[in-house]
Scaffold this motif. Structure first.
Motif, PDB file in Angstrom:
ATOM      1  N   MET A 259       0.862  -1.187   0.000  1.00  0.00           N
ATOM      2  CA  MET A 259       0.000   0.000   0.000  1.00  0.00           C
ATOM      3  C   MET A 259       0.890   1.226   0.000  1.00  0.00           C
ATOM      4  SD  MET A 259      -1.651   0.785   3.811  1.00  0.00           S
ATOM      5  CE  MET A 259      -2.564  -0.697   3.887  1.00  0.00           C
ATOM      6  N   SER A 260       0.339   2.338  -0.407  1.00  0.00           N
ATOM      7  CA  SER A 260       1.126   3.564  -0.444  1.00  0.00           C
ATOM      8  C   SER A 260       1.353   4.079   0.975  1.00  0.00           C
ATOM      9  CB  SER A 260       0.407   4.632  -1.269  1.00  0.00           C
ATOM     10  OG  SER A 260      -0.744   5.098  -0.584  1.00  0.00           O
ATOM     11  N   TYR A 261       2.445   4.821   1.119  1.00  0.00           N
ATOM     12  CA  TYR A 261       2.716   5.459   2.408  1.00  0.00           C
ATOM     13  C   TYR A 261       1.560   6.377   2.768  1.00  0.00           C
ATOM     14  CZ  TYR A 261       4.578   8.546   5.946  1.00  0.00           C
ATOM     15  OH  TYR A 261       4.726   9.279   7.093  1.00  0.00           O
ATOM     16  N   ARG A 262       1.049   7.086   1.793  1.00  0.00           N
ATOM     17  CA  ARG A 262      -0.050   8.035   2.034  1.00  0.00           C
ATOM     18  C   ARG A 262      -1.261   7.322   2.631  1.00  0.00           C
ATOM     19  NH1 ARG A 262      -4.321  10.868  -1.147  1.00  0.00           N
ATOM     20  NH2 ARG A 262      -4.453  12.935  -0.218  1.00  0.00           N
ATOM     21  N   GLN A 263      -1.625   6.176   2.074  1.00  0.00           N
ATOM     22  CA  GLN A 263      -2.777   5.421   2.581  1.00  0.00           C
ATOM     23  C   GLN A 263      -2.495   4.941   4.009  1.00  0.00           C
ATOM     24  OE1 GLN A 263      -3.895   1.973   0.288  1.00  0.00           O
ATOM     25  NE2 GLN A 263      -5.679   1.553   1.549  1.00  0.00           N
ATOM     26  N   ALA A 264      -1.298   4.431   4.251  1.00  0.00           N
ATOM     27  CA  ALA A 264      -0.946   3.953   5.591  1.00  0.00           C
ATOM     28  C   ALA A 264      -0.975   5.113   6.581  1.00  0.00           C
ATOM     29  CB  ALA A 264       0.434   3.297   5.576  1.00  0.00           C
ATOM     30  N   TRP A 265      -0.414   6.255   6.188  1.00  0.00           N
ATOM     31  CA  TRP A 265      -0.397   7.421   7.074  1.00  0.00           C
ATOM     32  C   TRP A 265      -1.825   7.890   7.359  1.00  0.00           C
ATOM     33  CZ3 TRP A 265       1.876   9.436  10.828  1.00  0.00           C
ATOM     34  CH2 TRP A 265       1.624  10.745  11.217  1.00  0.00           C
ATOM     35  N   GLN A 266      -2.695   7.864   6.366  1.00  0.00           N
ATOM     36  CA  GLN A 266      -4.095   8.254   6.581  1.00  0.00           C
ATOM     37  C   GLN A 266      -4.776   7.307   7.567  1.00  0.00           C
ATOM     38  OE1 GLN A 266      -5.512   8.426   2.490  1.00  0.00           O
ATOM     39  NE2 GLN A 266      -5.383  10.664   2.489  1.00  0.00           N
ATOM     40  N   MET A 267      -4.476   6.007   7.472  1.00  0.00           N
ATOM     41  CA  MET A 267      -5.055   5.042   8.408  1.00  0.00           C
ATOM     42  C   MET A 267      -4.565   5.311   9.833  1.00  0.00           C
ATOM     43  SD  MET A 267      -4.822   1.633   6.012  1.00  0.00           S
ATOM     44  CE  MET A 267      -5.445   0.448   7.169  1.00  0.00           C
ATOM     45  N   VAL A 268      -3.271   5.587   9.963  1.00  0.00           N
ATOM     46  CA  VAL A 268      -2.702   5.887  11.278  1.00  0.00           C
ATOM     47  C   VAL A 268      -3.322   7.168  11.841  1.00  0.00           C
ATOM     48  CG1 VAL A 268      -0.577   6.666  12.429  1.00  0.00           C
ATOM     49  CG2 VAL A 268      -0.531   4.647  10.951  1.00  0.00           C
ATOM     50  N   THR A 269      -3.404   8.194  11.026  1.00  0.00           N
ATOM     51  CA  THR A 269      -3.991   9.465  11.461  1.00  0.00           C
ATOM     52  C   THR A 269      -5.442   9.267  11.880  1.00  0.00           C
ATOM     53  OG1 THR A 269      -2.528  10.685   9.982  1.00  0.00           O
ATOM     54  CG2 THR A 269      -4.492  11.838  10.745  1.00  0.00           C
TER      55      THR A 269
ATOM     56  N   MET B  58      -6.892   6.428  12.961  1.00  0.00           N
ATOM     57  CA  MET B  58      -6.951   5.700  14.237  1.00  0.00           C
ATOM     58  C   MET B  58      -6.589   6.617  15.396  1.00  0.00           C
ATOM     59  SD  MET B  58      -5.436   1.875  13.520  1.00  0.00           S
ATOM     60  CE  MET B  58      -4.097   2.350  12.417  1.00  0.00           C
ATOM     61  N   ASN B  59      -5.551   7.424  15.223  1.00  0.00           N
ATOM     62  CA  ASN B  59      -5.149   8.345  16.287  1.00  0.00           C
ATOM     63  C   ASN B  59      -6.262   9.336  16.615  1.00  0.00           C
ATOM     64  OD1 ASN B  59      -2.628   7.244  16.780  1.00  0.00           O
ATOM     65  ND2 ASN B  59      -1.528   8.711  15.506  1.00  0.00           N
ATOM     66  N   SER B  60      -6.983   9.801  15.603  1.00  0.00           N
ATOM     67  CA  SER B  60      -8.042  10.786  15.850  1.00  0.00           C
ATOM     68  C   SER B  60      -9.269  10.157  16.508  1.00  0.00           C
ATOM     69  CB  SER B  60      -8.451  11.471  14.539  1.00  0.00           C
ATOM     70  OG  SER B  60      -9.185  10.589  13.709  1.00  0.00           O
ATOM     71  N   ARG B  61      -9.458   8.855  16.353  1.00  0.00           N
ATOM     72  CA  ARG B  61     -10.623   8.174  16.929  1.00  0.00           C
ATOM     73  C   ARG B  61     -10.337   7.587  18.315  1.00  0.00           C
ATOM     74  NH1 ARG B  61     -14.186   8.341  12.919  1.00  0.00           N
ATOM     75  NH2 ARG B  61     -13.433   8.174  10.787  1.00  0.00           N
ATOM     76  N   SER B  62      -9.115   7.716  18.773  1.00  0.00           N
ATOM     77  CA  SER B  62      -8.725   7.171  20.066  1.00  0.00           C
ATOM     78  C   SER B  62      -8.485   8.308  21.061  1.00  0.00           C
ATOM     79  CB  SER B  62      -7.440   6.347  19.903  1.00  0.00           C
ATOM     80  OG  SER B  62      -6.987   5.883  21.147  1.00  0.00           O
ATOM     81  N   ASP B  63      -8.699   8.016  22.338  1.00  0.00           N
ATOM     82  CA  ASP B  63      -8.409   9.008  23.376  1.00  0.00           C
ATOM     83  C   ASP B  63      -6.907   9.221  23.534  1.00  0.00           C
ATOM     84  OD1 ASP B  63     -11.107   9.389  23.937  1.00  0.00           O
ATOM     85  OD2 ASP B  63     -11.137   7.849  25.498  1.00  0.00           O
ATOM     86  N   MET B  64      -6.133   8.222  23.179  1.00  0.00           N
ATOM     87  CA  MET B  64      -4.669   8.274  23.286  1.00  0.00           C
ATOM     88  C   MET B  64      -4.097   7.913  21.909  1.00  0.00           C
ATOM     89  SD  MET B  64      -4.052   8.779  26.597  1.00  0.00           S
ATOM     90  CE  MET B  64      -2.378   8.241  26.813  1.00  0.00           C
ATOM     91  N   PRO B  65      -2.920   8.438  21.572  1.00  0.00           N
ATOM     92  CA  PRO B  65      -2.310   8.084  20.283  1.00  0.00           C
ATOM     93  C   PRO B  65      -2.085   6.567  20.166  1.00  0.00           C
ATOM     94  CG  PRO B  65      -1.126   9.907  21.292  1.00  0.00           C
ATOM     95  CD  PRO B  65      -2.102   9.389  22.314  1.00  0.00           C
ATOM     96  N   ILE B  66      -2.334   6.044  18.987  1.00  0.00           N
ATOM     97  CA  ILE B  66      -2.145   4.621  18.690  1.00  0.00           C
ATOM     98  C   ILE B  66      -0.735   4.398  18.135  1.00  0.00           C
ATOM     99  CG2 ILE B  66      -2.975   2.706  17.248  1.00  0.00           C
ATOM    100  CD1 ILE B  66      -4.934   3.543  19.473  1.00  0.00           C
ATOM    101  N   VAL B  67      -0.296   5.337  17.313  1.00  0.00           N
ATOM    102  CA  VAL B  67       1.046   5.307  16.723  1.00  0.00           C
ATOM    103  C   VAL B  67       1.659   6.688  16.914  1.00  0.00           C
ATOM    104  CG1 VAL B  67       2.381   5.096  14.567  1.00  0.00           C
ATOM    105  CG2 VAL B  67       0.433   3.582  14.974  1.00  0.00           C
ATOM    106  N   GLU B  68       2.932   6.697  17.279  1.00  0.00           N
ATOM    107  CA  GLU B  68       3.671   7.950  17.380  1.00  0.00           C
ATOM    108  C   GLU B  68       4.856   7.901  16.430  1.00  0.00           C
ATOM    109  OE1 GLU B  68       4.702   8.395  21.517  1.00  0.00           O
ATOM    110  OE2 GLU B  68       2.727   9.207  22.009  1.00  0.00           O
ATOM    111  N   LYS B  69       5.050   9.012  15.704  1.00  0.00           N
ATOM    112  CA  LYS B  69       6.212   9.110  14.815  1.00  0.00           C
ATOM    113  C   LYS B  69       7.411   9.527  15.637  1.00  0.00           C
ATOM    114  CE  LYS B  69       6.021  10.574  10.624  1.00  0.00           C
ATOM    115  NZ  LYS B  69       5.873  11.383   9.401  1.00  0.00           N
TER     116      LYS B  69
END
Length: 116
Positions: A50-60, A62-73
């Protein structure tokens, strides 16, 4: 003489939603596990074709739907950057597998009652 009865099973896909939409499912869990393994969103995305863009959008997402970050860069430096799955992310992965396992057991039991 009749032919043998066909066997039917119940199947499904599990995902967990938040009020605003899809939070985590099989694909996102795979992405998180690959990030854990590689330490990189880029490498995880490539491994999933998958593209980096798609993966980054999925991470973003998930992070926005969670009370705490799921992934941190991790910002780059001499050795370059990366990413980590947080404790909240690990908890989300665990919860997904627990729900998935319960649903598989239920579907297995339900499948025993399906016949025509």
């Amino acid at each position: 003489m009749g032919s043998p009865k066909k066997k039917y099973t119940v199947g499904f896909h599990v995902w967990i939603q938040e009020e605003q939409g899809h939070f985590i499912g099989k694909g996102r869990v795979e992405l998180l596990e690959r990030i854990q393994h590689t330490g990189s969103i880029t490498k995880a995305a490539k491994a999933m074709k998958m593209s980096y863009r798609q993966a980054w959008q999925m991470v973003t997402d998930m992070n926005s739907r969670s009370d705490m970050p799921i992934v941190e860069k991790i910002l780059g430096g001499k050795g370059g950057g990366g990413a980590i799955v947080t404790q909240a992310g690990e908890k989300a992965i665990k919860l997904f597998y627990e729900v998935d396992e319960k649903m598989k057991k239920y579907a297995s039991e339900l499948s025993k009652t399906v016949n025509f």
